[in-house]
Scaffold this active site. Structure first.
Site, PDB file in Angstrom:
ATOM      1  N   ASP A 216     -15.382  20.294  23.106  1.00  0.00           N
ATOM      2  CA  ASP A 216     -15.631  19.889  21.708  1.00  0.00           C
ATOM      3  C   ASP A 216     -17.011  20.339  21.220  1.00  0.00           C
ATOM      4  OD1 ASP A 216     -17.532  17.651  22.483  1.00  0.00           O
ATOM      5  OD2 ASP A 216     -15.705  16.936  23.441  1.00  0.00           O
TER       6      ASP A 216
ATOM      7  N   PRO B 270      -5.782  19.630  33.930  1.00  0.00           N
ATOM      8  CA  PRO B 270      -6.741  20.588  34.503  1.00  0.00           C
ATOM      9  C   PRO B 270      -8.039  19.935  34.978  1.00  0.00           C
ATOM     10  CG  PRO B 270      -6.616  20.842  32.100  1.00  0.00           C
ATOM     11  CD  PRO B 270      -5.520  19.884  32.494  1.00  0.00           C
TER      12      PRO B 270
ATOM     13  N   ASP C 118     -11.988  28.326  34.710  1.00  0.00           N
ATOM     14  CA  ASP C 118     -11.874  27.060  35.433  1.00  0.00           C
ATOM     15  C   ASP C 118     -13.261  26.755  36.029  1.00  0.00           C
ATOM     16  OD1 ASP C 118     -11.358  24.989  37.145  1.00  0.00           O
ATOM     17  OD2 ASP C 118      -9.701  25.975  38.176  1.00  0.00           O
ATOM     18  N   GLY C 119     -13.784  25.577  35.731  1.00  0.00           N
ATOM     19  CA  GLY C 119     -15.112  25.211  36.224  1.00  0.00           C
ATOM     20  C   GLY C 119     -15.186  25.199  37.738  1.00  0.00           C
TER      21      GLY C 119
ATOM     22  N   ASP D  79     -18.903  17.509  31.859  1.00  0.00           N
ATOM     23  CA  ASP D  79     -18.343  16.816  30.681  1.00  0.00           C
ATOM     24  C   ASP D  79     -16.831  17.037  30.723  1.00  0.00           C
ATOM     25  OD1 ASP D  79     -17.812  15.680  28.242  1.00  0.00           O
ATOM     26  OD2 ASP D  79     -18.736  17.271  27.057  1.00  0.00           O
ATOM     27  N   SER D  80     -16.221  16.392  31.692  1.00  0.00           N
ATOM     28  CA  SER D  80     -14.807  16.659  31.989  1.00  0.00           C
ATOM     29  C   SER D  80     -13.894  15.703  31.246  1.00  0.00           C
ATOM     30  CB  SER D  80     -14.580  16.471  33.489  1.00  0.00           C
ATOM     31  OG  SER D  80     -14.832  15.133  33.834  1.00  0.00           O
ATOM     32  N   THR D  81     -12.632  16.069  31.214  1.00  0.00           N
ATOM     33  CA  THR D  81     -11.589  15.110  30.856  1.00  0.00           C
ATOM     34  C   THR D  81     -11.509  14.083  31.983  1.00  0.00           C
ATOM     35  OG1 THR D  81     -10.070  16.639  31.926  1.00  0.00           O
ATOM     36  CG2 THR D  81     -10.181  16.754  29.543  1.00  0.00           C
ATOM     37  N   ASP D  82     -10.678  13.067  31.823  1.00  0.00           N
ATOM     38  CA  ASP D  82     -10.399  12.172  32.952  1.00  0.00           C
ATOM     39  C   ASP D  82      -9.632  12.985  33.997  1.00  0.00           C
ATOM     40  OD1 ASP D  82     -11.145   9.212  32.260  1.00  0.00           O
ATOM     41  OD2 ASP D  82     -10.444  10.148  30.405  1.00  0.00           O
TER      42      ASP D  82
ATOM     43  N   HIS E 257     -22.679  11.793  24.188  1.00  0.00           N
ATOM     44  CA  HIS E 257     -23.346  13.095  24.309  1.00  0.00           C
ATOM     45  C   HIS E 257     -24.856  12.947  24.527  1.00  0.00           C
ATOM     46  CE1 HIS E 257     -19.573  14.670  22.205  1.00  0.00           C
ATOM     47  NE2 HIS E 257     -19.543  15.079  23.444  1.00  0.00           N
TER      48      HIS E 257
HETATM   49  N1  SAM Z   1     -16.001  13.359  26.339  1.00  0.00           N
HETATM   50  C1  SAM Z   1     -14.761  13.579  26.969  1.00  0.00           C
HETATM   51  C2  SAM Z   1     -14.344  12.472  27.882  1.00  0.00           C
HETATM   52  O1  SAM Z   1     -15.128  11.604  28.171  1.00  0.00           O
HETATM   53  O2  SAM Z   1     -13.211  12.475  28.324  1.00  0.00           O
HETATM   54  C3  SAM Z   1     -14.615  14.931  27.561  1.00  0.00           C
HETATM   55  C4  SAM Z   1     -14.622  15.929  26.456  1.00  0.00           C
HETATM   56  S1  SAM Z   1     -14.347  17.603  26.688  1.00  0.00           S
HETATM   57  C5  SAM Z   1     -13.170  17.775  25.410  1.00  0.00           C
HETATM   58  C6  SAM Z   1     -13.417  17.831  28.170  1.00  0.00           C
HETATM   59  C7  SAM Z   1     -13.166  19.313  28.419  1.00  0.00           C
HETATM   60  O3  SAM Z   1     -12.927  19.550  29.799  1.00  0.00           O
HETATM   61  C8  SAM Z   1     -11.953  19.900  27.678  1.00  0.00           C
HETATM   62  O4  SAM Z   1     -12.407  20.789  26.674  1.00  0.00           O
HETATM   63  C9  SAM Z   1     -11.153  20.613  28.767  1.00  0.00           C
HETATM   64  O5  SAM Z   1     -10.611  21.845  28.339  1.00  0.00           O
HETATM   65  C10 SAM Z   1     -12.200  20.779  29.840  1.00  0.00           C
HETATM   66  N2  SAM Z   1     -11.655  20.966  31.194  1.00  0.00           N
HETATM   67  C11 SAM Z   1     -10.664  20.268  31.800  1.00  0.00           C
HETATM   68  N3  SAM Z   1     -10.450  20.762  33.032  1.00  0.00           N
HETATM   69  C12 SAM Z   1     -11.339  21.790  33.212  1.00  0.00           C
HETATM   70  C13 SAM Z   1     -11.608  22.675  34.283  1.00  0.00           C
HETATM   71  N4  SAM Z   1     -10.919  22.622  35.436  1.00  0.00           N
HETATM   72  N5  SAM Z   1     -12.600  23.581  34.125  1.00  0.00           N
HETATM   73  C14 SAM Z   1     -13.320  23.641  32.954  1.00  0.00           C
HETATM   74  N6  SAM Z   1     -13.083  22.833  31.912  1.00  0.00           N
HETATM   75  C15 SAM Z   1     -12.115  21.909  32.037  1.00  0.00           C
END
Ligand code: SAM
Length: 282
Positions: free
Chosen positions: A86, A163, A138-139, A156-159, A62
């Site tokens: 988070d 989604p 949705d971003g 700060d996305s998921t892999d 972060h």
């Molecule tokens: N630090 C983490 C990592 O390195 O993988 C990422 C953390 S954060 C929890 C990831 C966030 O991305 C999740 O809360 C998820 O809901 C969000 N997310 C996934 N796809 C998305 C989308 N299309 N638009 C917006 N948010 C999205």
């Protein structure tokens, strides 16, 4: 009885974490979520079988994905975070008193509620901060329709799973660029290059066609296995990446932020890439 939870992310590898206590294990509208306590890492958030963040090492990720673009920019007032459910990125970004508004767009309201319940040590009171503008959307759709402009955009996305896949697309990056103020900076979570080279190569191929300066910087986040993590960097400000440590230090001290990983010197050196990563993105 303890339970072992497996991260399933890289071909032929499994990362197992012991859950001393499972706090939550269910599905939101968008993804499978497990929150549990681990003796070494503290509370851990897993989405769709992939480690997202842990209490013990979240500071590395972060701090580096927020303070590097904000302090390199030097005058950020409006920041957009895409993802970040988070709340750790929001909390870190809000430490900059000069930032007037942080818009955070996450697709999953369920993750935010879970963070407020189980991950308060990470999000603290960031969701209640008056400068927080939380959007559940949705971003990809948000930036496609957005007519606002941001000085810094943090993805700060998921892999690229579930989604999060669309947050690695060329269209998404193009719209992010359109939503930047002149000289604005886009940074992205780009995985661990040693194990996820394609992810970084694809992002930087897109960034090179969009920005005058496209590169990446690194930090080692212990819970993301496989070596240093890469953060994508795209901007038309050719000077931002090479901001001298003395300038960064003056900005850092003026902001009065306390950090556990970030220092202006770490910031400057994070752009120095080992040969295998430099070659990968050349
Ligand atoms: N630090 C983490 C990592 O390195 O993988 C990422 C953390 S954060 C929890 C990831 C966030 O991305 C999740 O809360 C998820 O809901 C969000 N997310 C996934 N796809 C998305 C989308 N299309 N638009 C917006 N948010 C999205």
């Amino acid at each position: 009885m303890t339970r072992w939870i497996e991260e399933v992310l890289h071909p032929g590898l499994r990362f197992k974490l012991e859950a001393e206590k499972v706090l939550y294990d269910s599905r939101t509208a968008h993804q499978r979520v497990v929150v549990f306590e681990n003796v070494t890492l503290g509370r851990v958030l897993i989405l769709d079988d992939i480690v997202q963040t842990t209490e013990r090492d979240e500071f590395v990720y972060h701090e580096m994905l927020s303070h590097v673009p904000i302090l390199a920019h030097g005058a950020a007032r409006e920041v957009l975070i895409v993802g970040g459910g988070d709340g750790g990125m929001l909390e870190e970004t809000l430490k900059h008193g000069a930032i007037e508004r942080v818009t955070m767009v996450d697709i999953d309201a369920g993750i935010i509620e879970l963070a407020k319940t189980y991950l308060r040590s990470i999000c603290k009171d960031a969701f209640e901060d008056p400068r927080t503008d939380l959007v559940i959307a949705d971003g990809v759709a948000f930036v496609a329709r957005c007519d606002r402009r941001f000085d810094v955009i943090i993805v700060d996305s998921t892999d690229p799973v579930g989604p999060g896949v669309a947050l690695f697309s060329d269209d998404f990056y193009r719209n992010c660029r359109r939503c930047l103020t002149p000289g604005g900076i886009l940074v992205t979570q780009n995985g661990v290059p040693f194990l996820q080279a394609t992810e970084l190569v694809n992002t930087l191929t897109a960034f090179r066609s969009l920005f005058a300066d496209a590169s990446c910087y690194l930090a080692t986040v212990p819970a993301y296995v496989g070596g240093p993590m890469a953060f994508g960097w795209g901007t038309d400000d050719l000077k931002a990446r090479a901001t001298p440590p003395a300038v960064l230090r003056a900005r850092f001290e003026k902001a009065g932020i306390e950090t556990d990983y970030y220092t202006p010197e770490v910031h400057a050196s994070a752009f120095t890439l080992p040969a295998y990563i430099a070659r990968m993105i050349s």
